[in-house]
Design an enzyme around this catalytic site. Structure first.
Site, PDB file in Angstrom:
ATOM      1  CG  ASN A 210      -2.161  -0.872   0.895  1.00  0.00           C
ATOM      2  OD1 ASN A 210      -2.888  -0.623  -0.061  1.00  0.00           O
ATOM      3  ND2 ASN A 210      -2.354  -1.909   1.681  1.00  0.00           N
TER       4      ASN A 210
ATOM      5  CB  CYS B 139      -4.054  -6.384  -3.605  1.00  0.00           C
ATOM      6  SG  CYS B 139      -4.933  -4.883  -3.130  1.00  0.00           S
ATOM      7  CB  SER B 140      -0.172  -2.657  -5.270  1.00  0.00           C
ATOM      8  OG  SER B 140       0.537  -1.501  -4.862  1.00  0.00           O
ATOM      9  N   GLY B 141      -2.980  -1.449  -3.185  1.00  0.00           N
ATOM     10  CA  GLY B 141      -3.948  -0.365  -3.123  1.00  0.00           C
ATOM     11  C   GLY B 141      -4.833  -0.441  -4.355  1.00  0.00           C
ATOM     12  N   GLY B 142      -5.334  -1.646  -4.624  1.00  0.00           N
ATOM     13  CA  GLY B 142      -6.044  -1.901  -5.885  1.00  0.00           C
ATOM     14  C   GLY B 142      -5.026  -2.284  -6.936  1.00  0.00           C
TER      15      GLY B 142
ATOM     16  CD  GLU C 126     -30.147  -4.736  -1.658  1.00  0.00           C
ATOM     17  OE1 GLU C 126     -29.854  -3.654  -2.167  1.00  0.00           O
ATOM     18  OE2 GLU C 126     -29.742  -5.085  -0.523  1.00  0.00           O
TER      19      GLU C 126
ATOM     20  CG  ASP D  85       3.347  -6.203 -12.674  1.00  0.00           C
ATOM     21  OD1 ASP D  85       3.749  -7.373 -12.583  1.00  0.00           O
ATOM     22  OD2 ASP D  85       3.410  -5.389 -11.721  1.00  0.00           O
TER      23      ASP D  85
END
Ligand code: DGJ
Length: 732
Positions: free
Chosen positions: A482, A528-531, A616, A536
């Site tokens: 992050n 993941c990296s902050g999203g 729902e 890559d």
């Protein structure tokens, strides 16, 4: 063999099913690039190269009085700094005497069956059913200090050619590699457009298309990760290229750290493309006898437009890059706790959510950030990878058992590379972080970065992770990261090796991921990296899916997932249905639309199931059933972008088509409601023109749907979406 060389062994022609790539060793031993494009006769295409006396473009000494021979003008396979070529180069070496001038000449080549692998680095591999060949061409500098081994992998069926470079010091003293890019492609003729994918946190991979003009246009990252800001995937196309027509080249970098991708047009209007590790944070000392391997790039070419180019990468990355059980096994539909409870939870709350999740048909429950150390806010706890039983009110095994009893799998979040100063680990080992002596480090999200170039640091963290994974039944791990890296300095390396730290960090990351995947072959790993800050092809070698963005707003996701789809398959794109109003944008979108968008990815939920209304509930149950029904079509189908969100404001459409053309799923999200208008239509793609297809009980010839189109249903409310199933007649 997909690699041909002529009798004099001076021309190398690489052939895939539909593309051809050619190089030639010329009279001076220089390796020229002669062709990349449509497959044809493997004729010597060097006749296309022109030689002229160009002022201020010098001549190599061997050329004598031949003023028409200049590396400043010739198309080269691996241009090097200081050779008389003043364009951007691939290689820059500092010799022991401090000089940089360098020339490379051909020495030998070698052909091998199968696809080469790279030590410690991700690389496309050839599955049993994928024919592959390797060519290694060795060049040497004219001062006889080092070899440059150029690696080519030819994956014929996939229409993919991979490249890497290995530098070998056979001189008597250390060399300093100041720049080692992995790929150069020179085009002597033609006009091109460069497509790149830029963005920021929560707005990743926006497609940008610009003409290659005189000068240099570069994108890249020096953030220590491939980054939200630019992606290591680019396209070069003809100016006329569309989704369906025209010449397209792709260049994808299998690397998760700093990168540079560059397009340039020189004084003679020749185009050069370069890709590799960004030189800004890079200087590698290569001792006598040592080898340095540059990360791989994967190149693709098609004359059939951008959809076909993307499909080459989709197929190759699903089949010959992703690994492990979940390369082929169906991934479970998950519920992630992050946007529902953030760090504010205990075991009881999680089990309550899991009960509801099980009832909805969800298969995997993921406990995100907040379960370890002292972690109620993001200011503390990172680094202390032991469960906070006081907070949870139970142990990890107890929690996992409860969740499994409900028929769900259990997953957990880690951020192994980072540390908070307020953690026991930092108090004990403050020297384990990347930090420059005498300077306060830059902080990001209140955290510092552990020095993953260090074996001891990695071994400790891996041990902590394994202890957690061994303490309970855990089937999924989200590996997060992050912040951007700064203060690149390792306490263990001498000053002259500090330029290696950023790259050694990524090698360390890969080493740890390799060990983790080897030890837990059945674990589903999500990067993941902050999203999408490290979305890559390098990461995909270890994690078959990556959380695409921290922005879960269905409408914003349209362009994020659209941009991502150019270089990466749907099966890798982490996408969830979250609650509304959306936490990032405040936007309200229909639940069905959120599902339509998340189904163009790995599909899961990220909302508090306890807050789901009675209306729902059946909708979500139905969505999950539908996703499972269409799983193969979505994950393994051919993906078509039908509209460009930046150019077509009324609605956004995409389509999945079974490779045998028997079935398709058309997805539409209405973006603007137009009163008093006629219905628009969308031309479908990838169907068989001669087949008859059924859509909602009505028969249409494939040719009508593709040439005439399909009438888009009228949306009656903003952001309404449609999932329209198309199936060959008599297969319903
Ligand atoms: C960033 C991720 O992208 C989110 O999904 C979540 O896992 C948070 N980190 C947790 O800190």
């Amino acid at each position: 063999m997909a690699i041909l060389s002529n009798e004099t062994k001076s021309i190398f022609t690489l052939q895939t099913d539909h593309s051809m790539y050619q190089m030639k060793v010329d009279a001076y031993g220089v390796l020229l690039h002669t062709y990349y494009g449509e497959k044809g006769t493997p004729f010597d295409l060097s006749y296309l190269i022109t030689y002229a006396d160009h002022g201020f473009s010098g001549n190599p000494y061997e050329a004598g009085d031949e003023r028409t021979y200049s590396l400043d003008a010739l198309p080269q396979e691996y241009p090097v700094y200081g050779s008389g070529d003043y364009r951007a180069s691939a290689l820059k070496v500092r010799y022991p005497d401090g000089s940089h001038a360098c020339e490379l000449r051909y020495v030998k080549h070698q052909l091998q069956k199968g696809k080469y692998a790279l030590p410690g680095l991700p690389a496309v591999y050839a599955e049993k059913d994928t024919p592959a060949d390797t060519l290694i061409i060795t060049l040497e500098d004219t001062r006889k200090s080092f070899y440059v081994h150029l690696y080519y992998g030819v994956l014929e069926d996939l229409d993919l050619i991979t490249r890497s470079v290995c530098i070998e010091n056979h001189g008597e003293a250390p060399l300093y590699l100041e720049q080692v890019l992995s790929t150069c492609i020179d085009f002597q003729h033609g006009e091109y457009h460069l497509h790149t994918f830029y963005g920021r946190h929560m707005k990743e991979r926006t497609h940008q298309r610009i003409p290659v003009s005189h000068g240099i246009h570069s994108v890249g990252s020096s953030r220590g990760a491939s980054s939200h800001q630019h992606n290591p995937f680019i396209l070069l196309t003809s100016p006329q290229a569309t989704e369906d027509h025209g010449e397209c080249y792709g260049l994808s970098f299998l690397y998760s750290g700093d990168f540079l991708a560059l397009g340039s047009k020189d004084q003679f209007s020749q185009t050069r493309i370069l890709m590799g590790i960004h030189p800004d944070n890079f200087c590698y000392r290569l001792d006598t006898g040592e080898r340095f391997y540059a990360p791989e790039t994967a190149m693709a070419y098609t004359s059939h437009g951008m959809a076909a180019l993307s499909q080459i990468y989709h197929r190759a990355y699903r089949h010959d890059l992703c690994r492990g059980r979940y390369k082929t096994a169906r991934r479970p539909v998950l519920l992630n706790s992050w946007e529902s409870v953030y760090m504010d939870f205990d075991g009881k709350k999680l089990v309550e959510m899991a009960k509801d999740a099980a009832d909805l048909g969800i298969e995997l429950f993921v406990m995100d950030d907040g379960w370890f150390g002292k972690r109620d806010r993001d200011v503390s706890g990172l680094g202390d990878w032991h469960v906070n039983e006081e907070k949870l009110g139970c142990g990890l095994k107890g929690l996992s058992d409860e969740i499994h009893k409900l028929g769900l799998q259990f997953g957990i979040w880690f951020e192994p590379e980072c540390i908070n100063e307020d953690s026991d680990l930092y108090r004990k080992h403050p020297d384990w972080v990347l930090k420059v002596p005498g300077k306060a480090p830059v902080r990001g999200r209140y955290q510092l970065v552990l020095d993953f170039s260090r074996e001891d640091v990695r071994a400790y963290i891996l041990k902590q992770i394994c202890q957690v994974l061994d303490s309970a039944r855990i089937e999924y791990v989200k590996w997060d990261f992050n912040r951007s890296i700064s203060d690149i300095y390792s306490a263990l390396l001498p000053p002259e090796r500090q330029g290696e730290v950023a790259h050694r960090y990524i090698l360390g990351l890969y080493d740890m991921l390799e060990k983790l995947t080897a030890r837990y072959p059945d674990l589903l790993l999500e990067g993941c990296s902050g999203g999408g800050g490290r979305f890559d092809a390098g990461m995909l070698y270890y994690t078959p899916q990556i959380w695409c963005s921290d922005n879960t707003d269905a409408i914003d996701r349209l362009s994020i997932q659209y941009g991502t789809s150019f270089g990466y398959p749907v099966s890798t794109i982490g996408a969830h249905v979250s609650h509304c109003p959306n936490d990032q944008t405040g936007r309200i979108t229909p639940l069905e639309t959120r599902a339509t968008v998340a189904m163009a990815g790995t599909f899961g939920y990220e909302l508090d199931t306890n807050e789901i209304t009675e209306e729902e509930r059946p909708v979500i149950q139905q969505q999950i059933q539908e996703f499972k029904k269409y799983y193969d079509l979505i994950q393994d189908g051919l993906y078509y972008r039908l509209t460009d969100p930046d150019r077509y404001p009324a609605c956004h459409c995409w389509e999945f088509v079974k490779p045998d053309h028997s079935e398709a799923l058309l997805c539409i999200v209405a973006l603007q409601i137009q009163p008093n208008t006629v219905r628009s239509c969308i031309r479908l793609k990838g169907l068989s023109p001669d087949k008859i297809y059924m859509i909602e009980g009505r028969a249409y010839p494939g040719s009508a749907l593709m040439n005439g189109g399909y009438l888009i249903p009228n949306a009656t409310s903003e952001y309404e979406s449609f999932r329209i199933h198309i199936i060959e007649k008599n297969r319903e």
